[in-house]
Design an enzyme around this catalytic site. Structure first.
Site, PDB file in Angstrom:
ATOM      1  N   LEU A 265      -1.905   3.270   7.677  1.00 43.18           N
ATOM      2  CA  LEU A 265      -1.955   2.228   6.612  1.00 43.18           C
ATOM      3  C   LEU A 265      -1.462   1.100   6.972  1.00 43.18           C
ATOM      4  CD1 LEU A 265      -1.138   4.134   3.206  1.00 43.18           C
ATOM      5  CD2 LEU A 265      -3.265   4.136   4.475  1.00 43.18           C
ATOM      6  N   SER A 266      -2.083  -0.186   6.763  1.00 47.87           N
ATOM      7  CA  SER A 266      -1.695  -1.294   7.181  1.00 47.87           C
ATOM      8  C   SER A 266      -2.201  -2.383   6.151  1.00 47.87           C
ATOM      9  CB  SER A 266      -1.987  -1.316   8.674  1.00 47.87           C
ATOM     10  OG  SER A 266      -2.058  -2.964   8.715  1.00 47.87           O
ATOM     11  N   SER A 267      -1.451  -3.362   5.932  1.00 48.72           N
ATOM     12  CA  SER A 267      -2.029  -4.390   4.962  1.00 48.72           C
ATOM     13  C   SER A 267      -3.083  -5.057   5.857  1.00 48.72           C
ATOM     14  CB  SER A 267      -0.963  -5.516   4.923  1.00 48.72           C
ATOM     15  OG  SER A 267       0.277  -4.860   4.142  1.00 48.72           O
ATOM     16  N   ARG A 268      -3.248  -5.313   7.220  1.00 49.57           N
ATOM     17  CA  ARG A 268      -4.486  -5.859   7.802  1.00 49.57           C
ATOM     18  C   ARG A 268      -5.837  -5.007   7.640  1.00 49.57           C
ATOM     19  NH1 ARG A 268       0.303  -7.634  11.026  1.00 49.57           N
ATOM     20  NH2 ARG A 268       0.058  -9.964  11.079  1.00 49.57           N
TER      21      ARG A 268
ATOM     22  N   HIS B 299       0.811  -1.161   0.040  1.00 46.12           N
ATOM     23  CA  HIS B 299      -0.063   0.114   0.103  1.00 46.12           C
ATOM     24  C   HIS B 299       0.684   1.388   0.143  1.00 46.12           C
ATOM     25  CE1 HIS B 299       1.212   0.161   4.262  1.00 46.12           C
ATOM     26  NE2 HIS B 299       0.664  -1.138   4.280  1.00 46.12           N
TER      27      HIS B 299
ATOM     28  N   GLN C  27       9.269  -3.036  16.056  1.00 45.10           N
ATOM     29  CA  GLN C  27      10.262  -3.596  15.236  1.00 45.10           C
ATOM     30  C   GLN C  27      11.287  -2.809  14.749  1.00 45.10           C
ATOM     31  OE1 GLN C  27       8.457  -5.979  11.691  1.00 45.10           O
ATOM     32  NE2 GLN C  27       8.867  -4.207  10.626  1.00 45.10           N
TER      33      GLN C  27
ATOM     34  N   HIS D  99       4.062   1.148   2.053  1.00 44.82           N
ATOM     35  CA  HIS D  99       5.441   0.641   1.549  1.00 44.82           C
ATOM     36  C   HIS D  99       5.782   1.488   0.449  1.00 44.82           C
ATOM     37  CE1 HIS D  99       2.752  -3.009   2.854  1.00 44.82           C
ATOM     38  NE2 HIS D  99       4.133  -3.169   3.178  1.00 44.82           N
TER      39      HIS D  99
HETATM   40  O1  PAF Z   1       7.346  -5.091   8.835  1.00 43.54           O
HETATM   41  C1  PAF Z   1       6.873  -6.095   7.841  1.00 43.54           C
HETATM   42  O2  PAF Z   1       6.442  -6.314   6.990  1.00 43.54           O
HETATM   43  C2  PAF Z   1       7.917  -7.422   8.484  1.00 43.54           C
HETATM   44  O3  PAF Z   1       7.802  -7.442   9.783  1.00 43.54           O
HETATM   45  C3  PAF Z   1       9.328  -7.547   7.945  1.00 43.54           C
HETATM   46  C4  PAF Z   1      10.172  -6.405   8.220  1.00 43.54           C
HETATM   47  C5  PAF Z   1       9.231  -7.401   6.525  1.00 43.54           C
HETATM   48  C6  PAF Z   1       9.807  -8.716   8.391  1.00 43.54           C
HETATM   49  O4  PAF Z   1       9.266  -9.931   7.882  1.00 43.54           O
END
Ligand code: PAF
Length: 282
Positions: free
Chosen positions: A184-187, A34, A153, A37
């Site tokens: 925004l999130s894929s979920r 999305h 993360q 990214h």
């Molecule tokens: O943020 C993500 O999409 C994932 O956690 C990553 C960093 C690609 C690792 O799988």
């Protein structure tokens, strides 16, 4: 743009891309791309001559019962978006390439991995650290970009890179949001209409709590108010917490702070976070 699925071709292609010492950026993703990214890809293009995007839905970072099976997969659309964005190479291994029979290694980053999402999703950050370390060894980027939406993360990866002396610049890119503020999130695709409307309470509650803390209200009262707002909107709250932006431990006077939250609406778990001005020293 080339799409590569095996390690031998990856190594050969990366050697070609590096050509005359060109700078290489990696944007690790799990696909279902999305605009968040694409902001990472744009930031990568500004920082490097060549951009590699990895797409791999990493089973190691999903616990049993989480959404690995239904995680959105949209390979063709992802490839089109990355081609339009001028990406040089897509690294798209499958699970047998990343974790062949006999794979036995796991990387654990103590401290920053342990609270918040680390407590709510045991083993999650071991899976993230392990796959990211593998991606770094495979692609050997000069710079790698991650969204600030996954703030813990990002902190885990910064610690990993520092601790393992990896010569890679880690760049955090600000969260991209819908017009109403939802990150925004894929979920987000999992949300039905009612849940989507309620979901906006997450960034709103964080915004209200941030302003309250910065204007002198006690942290406990501000966090409690944010939780109450979320519960009233139909969320089950995992946590709302104010932490030190670097260590993710207790806030330190004079250091940047971050307000993070994770909460479930229906079957969907959403996370978000915002910067909070440092508390003045003395
Ligand atoms: O943020 C993500 O999409 C994932 O956690 C990553 C960093 C690609 C690792 O799988």
């Amino acid at each position: 743009m080339q799409t590569v699925r095996d390690l031998a071709t990856l190594r050969q292609t990366i050697a070609g891309l590096r050509g005359n010492g060109e700078r290489l950026a990696l944007v690790p993703t799990m696909g279902a791309l999305h605009d968040g990214h694409m902001a990472l890809v744009e930031a990568a293009r500004r920082r490097a001559d060549r951009v590699v995007v990895s797409i791999f839905v990493n089973p190691m970072q999903f616990a049993a019962g989480e959404d690995l099976d239904r995680y959105p997969r949209r390979e063709q659309a992802d490839v089109r978006m990355l081609a339009d964005a001028g990406v040089d190479l897509i690294w798209m291994p499958d699970a047998a390439v990343m974790y062949p029979d006999g794979f036995a290694t796991s990387i654990r980053v103590a401290g920053v991995s342990e609270g918040l999402d680390g407590a709510a999703r045991p083993g999650h950050f071991d899976g993230v650290a392990t796959v990211v370390a593998k991606l770094f060894h495979q692609v050997r980027p000069d710079v790698a970009l991650f969204g600030e939406k996954d703030f813990q993360q990002l902190a885990v990866i910064r610690r990993l890179v520092a601790d393992l002396d990896m010569d890679i610049d880690i760049v955090g890119v600000p969260t991209q949001r819908e017009d109403d503020g939802l990150a925004l999130s894929s979920r987000n695709i999992y949300l039905d209409e009612g849940e989507r409307q309620a979901a906006v309470t997450l960034p709103r509650a964080l915004g209200i709590a941030t302003r309250a803390i910065e204007s002198g209200q006690t942290v406990d009262a501000a966090l409690a108010q944010a939780s109450e707002m979320l519960v009233a909107a139909g969320f089950a709250v995992d946590y709302v917490a104010l932490v030190d932006a670097e260590t993710l431990g207790r806030p330190r006077p004079g250091h940047d702070r971050r307000l993070l939250a994770a909460a479930r609406i229906g079957a969907t778990r959403l996370i978000d976070n915002v910067a909070v001005r440092a508390e003045q020293q003395g």
